[in-house]
Scaffold this motif. Structure first.
Motif, PDB file in Angstrom:
ATOM      1  N   UNK A   1      -6.361  -1.131   0.881  1.00 22.31           N
ATOM      2  CA  UNK A   1      -6.485  -0.463   2.453  1.00 22.31           C
ATOM      3  C   UNK A   1      -5.915   0.364   2.564  1.00 22.31           C
ATOM      4  N   UNK A   2      -5.081   1.180   1.946  1.00 25.38           N
ATOM      5  CA  UNK A   2      -5.359   2.699   1.925  1.00 25.38           C
ATOM      6  C   UNK A   2      -5.679   3.967   1.736  1.00 25.38           C
ATOM      7  N   UNK A   3      -6.783   3.341   0.709  1.00 26.83           N
ATOM      8  CA  UNK A   3      -7.587   4.403  -0.024  1.00 26.83           C
ATOM      9  C   UNK A   3      -7.270   5.130  -1.341  1.00 26.83           C
ATOM     10  N   UNK A   4      -6.119   4.582  -1.228  1.00 30.19           N
ATOM     11  CA  UNK A   4      -5.761   4.951  -3.026  1.00 30.19           C
ATOM     12  C   UNK A   4      -5.932   4.989  -4.231  1.00 30.19           C
TER      13      UNK A   4
ATOM     14  N   UNK B   1     -10.475  -7.727   2.126  1.00 27.48           N
ATOM     15  CA  UNK B   1      -9.424  -7.794   2.930  1.00 27.48           C
ATOM     16  C   UNK B   1      -9.871  -6.711   3.994  1.00 27.48           C
ATOM     17  N   UNK B   2      -9.231  -7.504   4.966  1.00 27.44           N
ATOM     18  CA  UNK B   2      -9.813  -7.090   6.559  1.00 27.44           C
ATOM     19  C   UNK B   2      -8.590  -6.243   7.268  1.00 27.44           C
ATOM     20  N   UNK B   3      -8.726  -4.873   7.221  1.00 25.75           N
ATOM     21  CA  UNK B   3      -7.604  -3.993   7.126  1.00 25.75           C
ATOM     22  C   UNK B   3      -7.866  -3.840   9.153  1.00 25.75           C
ATOM     23  N   UNK B   4      -9.154  -4.169  10.072  1.00 27.77           N
ATOM     24  CA  UNK B   4      -8.537  -4.071  11.314  1.00 27.77           C
ATOM     25  C   UNK B   4      -9.018  -3.132  11.570  1.00 27.77           C
ATOM     26  N   UNK B   5     -10.252  -2.683  10.543  1.00 31.98           N
ATOM     27  CA  UNK B   5     -10.389  -0.799  10.985  1.00 31.98           C
ATOM     28  C   UNK B   5      -8.927   0.082  11.553  1.00 31.98           C
TER      29      UNK B   5
ATOM     30  N   UNK C   1      -4.681   2.390  -7.884  1.00 32.39           N
ATOM     31  CA  UNK C   1      -3.525   2.073  -8.280  1.00 32.39           C
ATOM     32  C   UNK C   1      -2.772   2.333  -8.822  1.00 32.39           C
ATOM     33  N   UNK C   2      -2.883   3.670  -9.377  1.00 32.96           N
ATOM     34  CA  UNK C   2      -2.064   4.465 -10.002  1.00 32.96           C
ATOM     35  C   UNK C   2      -1.170   5.511  -9.136  1.00 32.96           C
ATOM     36  N   UNK C   3      -1.775   5.405  -7.890  1.00 30.70           N
ATOM     37  CA  UNK C   3      -1.275   6.329  -6.895  1.00 30.70           C
ATOM     38  C   UNK C   3      -0.441   5.368  -6.196  1.00 30.70           C
ATOM     39  N   UNK C   4      -0.709   4.377  -6.419  1.00 31.64           N
ATOM     40  CA  UNK C   4       0.093   3.267  -5.103  1.00 31.64           C
ATOM     41  C   UNK C   4       1.165   2.877  -6.025  1.00 31.64           C
ATOM     42  N   UNK C   5       1.375   2.761  -7.220  1.00 28.60           N
ATOM     43  CA  UNK C   5       2.331   2.606  -8.422  1.00 28.60           C
ATOM     44  C   UNK C   5       3.050   3.354  -8.334  1.00 28.60           C
ATOM     45  N   UNK C   6       2.910   5.483  -8.512  1.00 32.24           N
ATOM     46  CA  UNK C   6       3.976   6.362  -8.328  1.00 32.24           C
ATOM     47  C   UNK C   6       3.820   6.301  -6.800  1.00 32.24           C
ATOM     48  N   UNK C   7       3.944   6.733  -6.048  1.00 30.09           N
ATOM     49  CA  UNK C   7       4.599   6.137  -4.512  1.00 30.09           C
ATOM     50  C   UNK C   7       5.662   4.369  -4.726  1.00 30.09           C
ATOM     51  N   UNK C   8       5.697   3.818  -5.219  1.00 30.66           N
ATOM     52  CA  UNK C   8       6.501   2.597  -5.419  1.00 30.66           C
ATOM     53  C   UNK C   8       7.348   3.546  -6.703  1.00 30.66           C
TER      54      UNK C   8
END
Length: 182
Positions: free
Chosen positions: A145-148, A111-115, A150-157
């Motif tokens: 990409x956000x440095x989180x 994944x290239x986030x462009x820094x 996966x469970x944290x991302x699922x909680x945000x969803x």
């Protein structure tokens, strides 16, 4: 401000197919082709090697095809053993279906986030583009990409702080956008 992320292949994917010699199920493509001509008819195969025993298997590109119906540029690329053509053909669903194989993209992309540095921003809009049709879970991309986690991302969803027009569960291989509110 819209950020652009790109999912880029780093190497050819592993080909999943059973080896007749050792019963392994993983092959690697090295970009080599075999072409056979019989009068005005051509056969062409992409060669793949078993990762366990080194046995060669052939993935059919075309069979008993009239020479005039094959583009000369494609034939030249096959004669030159072009790895770019091998990558294109591995992603072709017709070639995969004809040869009864699947692809494993684990460790074959990045994944290239462009820094970009965005931890302090309240709202992040991101456009994710795929340079190749690589099936990846959006939750994994967003977490990486956000440095989180996966469970944290699922909680945000679940909390409604991460929204997208695309379905974020399952796998995607096409472009999508999402918005993250902190």
């Amino acid at each position: 401000m819209l950020e652009n992320w790109v999912v880029v292949p780093t190497c050819l994917p592993t080909v999943l197919r059973r080896c007749h010699a050792c019963a392994s199920e993983r092959f690697r493509a090295n970009g080599k082709f075999r072409i056979n001509a019989n009068h005005k008819l051509l056969d062409a195969w992409l060669l793949v090697l078993c990762t366990a025993c080194g046995e060669t298997a052939k993935l059919t590109v075309f069979e008993r095809t009239n020479v005039r119906s094959v583009r000369p540029q494609m034939l030249d690329r096959m004669h030159d053993n072009d790895p770019g053509l091998a990558a294109e053909l591995l992603q072709d669903p017709v070639v995969r279906r004809r040869s009864r194989v699947a692809l494993d993209w684990d460790d074959a992309w990045r994944l290239d986030t462009g820094g970009s540095d965005h931890p302090d921003r309240e709202v992040i809009d991101v456009s994710v583009r795929f340079a190749a049709r690589i099936p990846v879970r959006p939750v994994r991309l967003i977490a990486e990409g956000c440095g989180l986690s996966r469970s944290g991302v699922e909680k945000l969803i679940a909390d409604g702080k991460l929204v997208s027009a695309a379905r974020l569960s399952g796998k995607l291989s096409g472009d999508f956008t999402f918005t993250l509110r902190r």
